[in-house]
Scaffold this motif. Structure first.
Motif, PDB file in Angstrom:
ATOM      1  N   GLN A  13      70.572  29.810  61.174  1.00  0.00           N
ATOM      2  CA  GLN A  13      70.993  30.179  62.631  1.00  0.00           C
ATOM      3  C   GLN A  13      69.859  30.376  63.450  1.00  0.00           C
ATOM      4  O   GLN A  13      69.207  31.221  63.193  1.00  0.00           O
ATOM      5  N   ASP A  58      64.769  34.090  75.814  1.00  0.00           N
ATOM      6  CA  ASP A  58      65.464  33.468  77.158  1.00  0.00           C
ATOM      7  C   ASP A  58      64.497  32.465  77.520  1.00  0.00           C
ATOM      8  O   ASP A  58      65.001  31.734  78.339  1.00  0.00           O
ATOM      9  N   ILE A 112      65.486  29.106  76.024  1.00  0.00           N
ATOM     10  CA  ILE A 112      66.816  28.689  76.571  1.00  0.00           C
ATOM     11  C   ILE A 112      66.665  28.406  77.775  1.00  0.00           C
ATOM     12  O   ILE A 112      67.389  27.225  77.986  1.00  0.00           O
ATOM     13  N   LYS A 128      67.736  24.484  79.047  1.00  0.00           N
ATOM     14  CA  LYS A 128      68.837  24.141  79.960  1.00  0.00           C
ATOM     15  C   LYS A 128      68.495  23.303  81.343  1.00  0.00           C
ATOM     16  O   LYS A 128      69.345  22.975  81.845  1.00  0.00           O
ATOM     17  N   CYS A 180      61.982  34.276  67.933  1.00  0.00           N
ATOM     18  CA  CYS A 180      62.419  32.780  68.529  1.00  0.00           C
ATOM     19  C   CYS A 180      61.676  31.827  67.493  1.00  0.00           C
ATOM     20  O   CYS A 180      60.489  31.804  67.314  1.00  0.00           O
ATOM     21  N   ILE A 188      71.026  25.385  66.613  1.00  0.00           N
ATOM     22  CA  ILE A 188      71.523  26.044  67.977  1.00  0.00           C
ATOM     23  C   ILE A 188      72.841  25.811  68.164  1.00  0.00           C
ATOM     24  O   ILE A 188      73.354  24.665  68.665  1.00  0.00           O
ATOM     25  N   LYS A 189      73.485  26.943  68.389  1.00  0.00           N
ATOM     26  CA  LYS A 189      75.087  27.048  68.912  1.00  0.00           C
ATOM     27  C   LYS A 189      75.232  27.541  70.167  1.00  0.00           C
ATOM     28  O   LYS A 189      75.455  28.588  70.264  1.00  0.00           O
ATOM     29  N   MET A 190      74.837  26.761  71.035  1.00  0.00           N
ATOM     30  CA  MET A 190      75.038  27.295  72.442  1.00  0.00           C
ATOM     31  C   MET A 190      75.204  26.090  73.466  1.00  0.00           C
ATOM     32  O   MET A 190      74.730  24.777  73.136  1.00  0.00           O
ATOM     33  N   ASP A 191      75.574  26.210  74.561  1.00  0.00           N
ATOM     34  CA  ASP A 191      75.877  24.843  75.692  1.00  0.00           C
ATOM     35  C   ASP A 191      74.381  24.930  76.105  1.00  0.00           C
ATOM     36  O   ASP A 191      73.999  25.798  76.969  1.00  0.00           O
ATOM     37  N   LEU A 192      73.810  23.806  76.274  1.00  0.00           N
ATOM     38  CA  LEU A 192      72.676  23.558  76.673  1.00  0.00           C
ATOM     39  C   LEU A 192      72.393  22.576  78.068  1.00  0.00           C
ATOM     40  O   LEU A 192      71.916  22.298  78.667  1.00  0.00           O
ATOM     41  N   ASN A 210      76.684  16.657  73.242  1.00  0.00           N
ATOM     42  CA  ASN A 210      77.576  18.015  72.638  1.00  0.00           C
ATOM     43  C   ASN A 210      77.050  18.652  71.280  1.00  0.00           C
ATOM     44  O   ASN A 210      76.633  17.975  70.404  1.00  0.00           O
ATOM     45  N   PRO A 224      76.962  21.463  68.246  1.00  0.00           N
ATOM     46  CA  PRO A 224      75.708  22.380  68.063  1.00  0.00           C
ATOM     47  C   PRO A 224      74.548  21.401  67.778  1.00  0.00           C
ATOM     48  O   PRO A 224      74.703  20.198  67.416  1.00  0.00           O
TER      49      PRO A 224
END
Length: 512
Positions: free
Chosen positions: A5, A10, A13, A17, A40, A423-427, A433, A435
């Protein structure tokens, strides 16, 4: 497949994004180090390739450093970080992101076309667990698997020998030798018995009634005669030329069957001891299959021994064992591996472990105090590497040869950073879609292409003429052959497309 994981700062990320093609990343080295220390993954990759890492973590601001990292999206699934600094050379890191769903889908190319592992969903390919130390027995086992796959599946990597061609070449060389002997028999200042021995041997070759040992003994006599003439200042030039021509004719016969270096290191266990030794041998003594093509019999590849080669940086010549007139007797008598430099020792361990007996190392197989021998062997270098079974590329010791930790040592980076992470987040809408699985797409360029070893002028023939290479880098070992590339972490055969690494050129296919 279970991926680590991933942790992202920040700043990472934010730039991932963004819907912009370019953006600013960290603007100071201290901020980069802070993010790395917080875990990181991307910042760890960037930091691990910064040359300043080698001189400690003194604050960059105290040097008045100008430091910037620029982010750009250079492909559908690729992002690049360009690092500029006033203290060190600029460099870049490319990171590839793919949706886990797409990686789990079967490839449309079911054949794999030379990939060392058949194309199947990457989720079915378990990532090996690496230890912090590069353990010899584990690395040797990995190399053994790669070699087995290559020998069984890669036709391009096989050396094809035509037995009829070999027999024809030998017969032509024998005819040339006979002509040479007849032409020079009155000039050669040699005993009548030697000329008679040559003639008798020739007739035996023509009828197929001869022994390989007899040929070797005759060849050695010819070489001894030539060496004696060279040291005798009173030898007429015509006699010297005749002897040299005769020697060359004999050597042509040897190379008509298959190629072998003039000198080679023989790896063995001397007497009943438990330590391996290396013994310097002449190539003629190491050959065990000569004569089969000469008799017109089918060429049997099991009748000769293959040899490995080593590519390395010398460093301080005074700290490594070398072949010269003073050390020749010692090397021919044999020395234990423990008396070799760590890199030479580890290379011999690897070769022995794979079941082979011969290793060629330039400093131990070329007289270092003879300009004429160096010139002659330098002219054979292309053949030496072209006919090598496998080349060992000592990349890790090349960064600082004076330290020479050998091929087996602690890995430079944290083992976790060598693997892909998830990476398990919305980019955002510009990405697939999730991960996502992210990995360092610059790993081959950083570990191999940019290494000091590959800045040497000899690298062209050492790397690109041999069919197989094992690269020993600071973090892991890599496999490179004519059809594929692989590494210990096994990501190259699963994440990288061996046929079209885009935009990263595939080393095994694209460059060779």
């Amino acid at each position: 497949m279970d991926y680590t994981q991933g942790v992202l700062c920040d700043t990472c990320i934010s730039v991932l994004k963004t819907d912009k093609k370019q953006a600013k990343h960290h603007q100071s080295y201290d901020n980069l180090v802070t993010s790395k220390n917080l875990g990181c993954m991307i910042c760890t990759w960037i930091w691990s390739r910064n040359p300043r890492r080698q001189i400690g973590e003194t604050s960059a601001e105290s040097f008045g450093e100008r430091f910037t990292i620029a982010f750009s999206r250079t492909g559908l699934n690729l992002v690049t970080f360009q690092i500029e600094s006033s203290l060190v050379a600029s460099y870049q890191i490319s990171v590839c992101l793919r949706s886990q769903r797409s990686l789990n889908a079967p490839s449309s190319d079911s054949k794999g076309q030379g990939n060392s592992i058949a194309q199947r969903p990457i989720a079915t390919q378990p990532l090996p667990k690496l230890s912090y130390y590069m353990e010899p027995y584990k690395l040797c086992a990995t190399v053994g698997r790669w070699i087995s796959t290559c020998q069984e599946s890669h036709d391009s990597c096989k050396v094809h020998r035509d037995p009829e061609d070999a027999a024809r070449n030998v017969r032509n060389a024998l005819d040339a030798l006979k002509v040479t002997l007849n032409a020079y028999k009155d000039t050669l200042n040699t005993p009548t018995e030697m000329l008679f021995s040559f003639g008798r041997f020739l007739e035996g070759c023509r009828s197929g009634k001869f022994e390989t040992a007899e040929f070797i003994d005759t060849f050695k006599s010819c070489k001894a005669t030539l060496d004696a003439f060279k040291t005798d200042l009173g030898t007429p030039q015509a006699t010297l030329d005749a002897s040299q021509a005769t020697f060359n004719a004999f050597e042509t016969i040897l190379n008509a069957d298959y190629y072998f270096p003039s000198r080679i290191l023989y790896l063995t266990r001397k007497h009943s001891g438990h330590e391996d030794w290396v013994i310097l041998r002449d190539g003629i003594d190491a050959r065990c299959g000569f004569g089969y093509a000469l008799k017109g019999l089918p060429f049997n590849k099991t009748r000769y021994d293959e040899y490995w080669t080593l590519s390395h940086r010398w460093g301080d010549p005074g700290r490594i064992k070398k072949l010269c007139k003073e050390t020749e007797n010692e090397l021919r008598s044999g020395i234990p591996l423990s008396r070799l430099s760590p890199t030479f020792r580890d290379a011999a361990i690897l070769v022995r472990n794979q079941g082979y007996r011969y290793l060629w190392i330039d400093s131990l197989c070329i007289y270092q105090d003879s300009h004429s021998d160096w010139q002659r062997e330098a002219g054979s270098m292309a053949n030496i590497y072209r006919h090598s079974f496998c080349n060992i590329s000592a990349i890790s010791p090349s960064f600082d040869p004076s330290l020479d930790r050998g091929l087996f040592h602690d890995r430079m980076d944290d083992v976790k950073s060598l693997y892909p992470f998830i990476i398990k987040m919305d980019l955002g809408p510009s990405w697939e879609n999730g991960p996502w699985v992210a990995w360092n797409a610059s790993i081959w360029a950083d570990e191999i292409e940019s290494a000091p070893l590959h800045t040497r002028g000899w690298v062209v023939q050492e790397r690109f003429l041999t069919n197989r290479i094992i690269h020993f880098t600071r973090n892991q070992i890599y496999w490179e052959c004519l059809q594929c590339a692989n590494c210990e972490t096994n990501i190259m055969s699963g994440l990288f497309d061996a046929n079209a690494l885009n935009p990263v050129a595939h080393p095994g296919v694209g460059l060779r």
